[in-house]
Design an enzyme around this catalytic site. Structure first.
Site, mmCIF file in Angstrom:
data_model
loop_
_atom_site.group_PDB
_atom_site.id
_atom_site.type_symbol
_atom_site.label_atom_id
_atom_site.label_comp_id
_atom_site.label_asym_id
_atom_site.label_seq_id
_atom_site.Cartn_x
_atom_site.Cartn_y
_atom_site.Cartn_z
ATOM 1 N N PHE A 159 -12.012 -8.718 -9.203
ATOM 2 C CA PHE A 159 -12.207 -8.846 -10.649
ATOM 3 C C PHE A 159 -11.263 -9.833 -11.297
ATOM 4 O O PHE A 159 -11.133 -9.861 -12.480
ATOM 5 C CB PHE A 159 -12.000 -7.494 -11.313
ATOM 6 N N ARG B 252 -7.746 -12.894 -11.019
ATOM 7 C CA ARG B 252 -6.694 -13.588 -10.283
ATOM 8 C C ARG B 252 -5.354 -12.907 -10.485
ATOM 9 O O ARG B 252 -5.141 -12.227 -11.480
ATOM 10 C CB ARG B 252 -6.610 -15.031 -10.793
ATOM 11 N N ASP C 22 -10.310 4.411 -0.766
ATOM 12 C CA ASP C 22 -10.553 3.054 -0.277
ATOM 13 C C ASP C 22 -9.369 2.567 0.551
ATOM 14 O O ASP C 22 -8.910 1.450 0.386
ATOM 15 C CB ASP C 22 -10.803 2.123 -1.474
HETATM 16 C C1 AK6 Z 1 -1.483 -0.661 -8.542
HETATM 17 O O1 AK6 Z 1 -2.217 -1.772 -8.098
HETATM 18 C C2 AK6 Z 1 -3.410 -2.040 -8.711
HETATM 19 C C3 AK6 Z 1 -3.963 -1.280 -9.763
HETATM 20 C C4 AK6 Z 1 -5.199 -1.648 -10.308
HETATM 21 C C5 AK6 Z 1 -5.863 -2.752 -9.801
HETATM 22 C C6 AK6 Z 1 -7.177 -3.202 -10.333
HETATM 23 O O2 AK6 Z 1 -7.532 -4.347 -10.171
HETATM 24 N N1 AK6 Z 1 -7.962 -2.251 -10.923
HETATM 25 C C7 AK6 Z 1 -9.248 -2.502 -11.406
HETATM 26 C C8 AK6 Z 1 -9.647 -3.770 -11.862
HETATM 27 C C9 AK6 Z 1 -10.936 -3.944 -12.345
HETATM 28 C C10 AK6 Z 1 -11.856 -2.886 -12.352
HETATM 29 C C11 AK6 Z 1 -11.450 -1.640 -11.890
HETATM 30 C C12 AK6 Z 1 -10.166 -1.458 -11.431
HETATM 31 C C13 AK6 Z 1 -5.333 -3.501 -8.755
HETATM 32 C C14 AK6 Z 1 -4.093 -3.143 -8.224
HETATM 33 N N2 AK6 Z 1 -3.496 -3.823 -7.145
HETATM 34 C C15 AK6 Z 1 -3.913 -5.004 -6.652
HETATM 35 O O3 AK6 Z 1 -4.836 -5.661 -7.076
HETATM 36 C C16 AK6 Z 1 -3.128 -5.456 -5.450
HETATM 37 C C17 AK6 Z 1 -3.002 -6.955 -5.355
HETATM 38 S S1 AK6 Z 1 -2.330 -7.696 -6.777
HETATM 39 C C18 AK6 Z 1 -0.621 -7.389 -6.725
HETATM 40 C C19 AK6 Z 1 0.186 -8.036 -5.639
HETATM 41 C C20 AK6 Z 1 1.484 -7.604 -5.449
HETATM 42 N N3 AK6 Z 1 2.282 -8.116 -4.506
HETATM 43 C C21 AK6 Z 1 1.807 -9.103 -3.712
HETATM 44 N N4 AK6 Z 1 2.424 -9.777 -2.682
HETATM 45 C C22 AK6 Z 1 1.545 -10.681 -2.170
HETATM 46 C C23 AK6 Z 1 0.342 -10.598 -2.861
HETATM 47 C C24 AK6 Z 1 0.502 -9.593 -3.849
HETATM 48 C C25 AK6 Z 1 -0.341 -9.052 -4.842
#
Ligand code: AK6
Length: 294
Positions: free
Chosen positions: A25, A27, A137
Site C-alpha cells: 500500500f 512506500r 500472516d
Molecule cells: C508495525 O509495522 C507495521 C504496521 C502497519 C503496517 C501497514 O502497512 N498497515 C496497513 C497499511 C494499509 C492497509 C492496511 C494495513 C505496516 C507495518 N510494517 C511494515 O510495513 C514493515 C516494513 S516498513 C518498516 C521498516 C522498518 N525497518 C526496516 N529495515 C529495512 C527495511 C525496513 C522497513
C-alpha cells in the site's frame, strides 16, 4: 532527558532519507526526527488507494491495535499523521533489514539460530495472543531483523482481534495458511489464535529446510495443507522434528520416512491439538539452543 514524544506529528518534523522498500500500500523511507535525531521508518499510504482498496477501516483498526503494542520482537508503530492526500505511519526502523533476504542468502539457518528465532517469535505471539491479536500472516517477508540480530514481527496488515470468523479476502502465498483457513470443508468455522501456531511451524520448517513444507502450485498446496502432507529431510535433527509436526494417523504422510519418530506439535490438522506457546518454550529443542527462552 528527551522530551516525551508529542502526540501531534507532521511531515516537517522529519528529514526523509533513502527509500526502504515498496509495500502493498505504499512506500517506506528512512527518516529522522529533526529535533531529537531519532531514526525511524516512515510509511506513506495514499488515501485514494486506501479508499479504493476500501481498507480505511482496516488502517484505522490497525493503528489502534498497533499503537499500544510494546514488545522487543514486535515492530513498533510510534504514531501516525496525515495530510490531504496521504497517511503517514511512523514505524520502528529495523537496522538489519528483511529476514527473508538473510534466509535467501543463507539458504537455511543452523539449528541454534532457527531455535532462537522461533523462541523470539513464540515470545512475540504469546504477547499478541494475550492481547487477543492474531497475526495471521507470519512469514519471512513480514519479519524484520533489528540491530542486534533480534527478529521483529511486522506488517500486521491482516491481523484481527480473536476469535474471528472474518474470511481472508485476498492474500499472497497460501504456504503459511493453516488447514482451517484453506480447507473448504472447514472454512466457515471461526478460527482462533491457533492459526499463528501452524504458521510458526511452517516458519520453523522453512528456517531449517530453506523452503516451505507445502510449496507447490496453489491447488496442490491447498490439498497438501489440508492433509498436513509434508516430509522432513533427514538432515533435520530428531529434536527439531519433534517440534515441527505431531505424528497422527491422518497427517502421517507415507513419504515421511520411518525415522520420523515423534514429530512436532505445530503442524497438526486439529488446531486444538497444536502445542501451546508455553509448552513450545519448554521444548527440549528450544531449551537446548536458548539458555534463556524469552
Ligand atoms: C508495525 O509495522 C507495521 C504496521 C502497519 C503496517 C501497514 O502497512 N498497515 C496497513 C497499511 C494499509 C492497509 C492496511 C494495513 C505496516 C507495518 N510494517 C511494515 O510495513 C514493515 C516494513 S516498513 C518498516 C521498516 C522498518 N525497518 C526496516 N529495515 C529495512 C527495511 C525496513 C522497513
Amino acid at each position: 532527558i528527551t522530551q516525551p514524544s508529542p502526540k501531534e506529528f507532521h511531515l516537517g518534523m522529519f528529514e526523509i532519507g533513502k527509500p526502504l522498500g515498496k509495500g502493498k500500500f505504499g512506500r517506506v523511507y528512512l527518516a529522522r526526527e529533526r529535533d531529537t535525531g531519532f531514526v525511524c521508518a516512515l510509511k506513506v499510504l495514499h488515501k485514494n488507494e486506501i479508499q479504493q482498496g476500501r481498507v480505511e477501516k482496516q488502517v484505522a483498526r490497525e493503528i489502534e491495535i498497533q499503537s499500544n503494542l510494546r514488545h522487543p520482537n514486535v515492530l513498533r508503530l510510534f504514531g501516525h499523521f496525515h495530510d490531504k492526500k496521504r497517511i503517514f505511519l511512523i514505524l520502528e526502523f529495523a537496522g538489519k533489514g528483511e529476514l527473508y533476504k538473510h534466509l535467501q542468502k543463507a539458504g537455511r539457518f543452523p539449528e541454534w539460530k532457527a531455535a532462537q528465532y522461533i523462541a523470539q517469535m513464540a515470545s512475540a505471539l504469546k504477547y499478541l495472543h494475550r492481547k487477543h491479536v492474531i497475526h495471521r500472516d507470519i512469514k519471512p517477508e513480514n519479519i524484520l531483523v533489528g540491530l542486534h540480530g533480534e527478529l521483529k514481527m511486522s506488517d500486521f496488515g491482516w491481523s484481527v482481534h480473536a476469535p474471528s470468523g472474518r474470511r481472508l479476502t485476498q492474500c499472497g502465498t497460501l504456504d503459511y495458511l493453516p488447514p482451517e483457513m484453506v480447507d473448504p470443508k472447514r472454512c466457515d468455522k471461526p478460527y482462533d489464535e491457533k492459526v499463528d501456531l501452524w504458521s510458526l511451524g511452517v516458519l520453523m520448517y522453512e528456517f531449517l529446510v530453506g523452503q516451505a513444507p507445502f510449496e507447490d502450485t496453489p491447488a496442490i498446496t491447498q490439498r497438501r495443507i489440508a492433509r498436513a502432507d509434508m516430509t522432513i529431510p533427514s538432515f533435520v535433527s530428531l529434536e527439531a522434528q519433534d517440534l515441527i509436526k505431531k505424528v497422527s494417523s491422518e497427517s502421517f504422510s507415507k513419504a515421511a520416512s520411518i525415522q520420523i519418530l515423534t514429530m512436532i506439535q505445530l503442524l497438526v490438522l486439529d488446531s486444538a491439538r497444536r502445542i501451546s506457546l508455553e509448552k513450545l518454550q519448554q521444548h527440549p529443542w528450544i531449551l537446548k539452543h536458548c539458555q534463556k527462552s524469552g
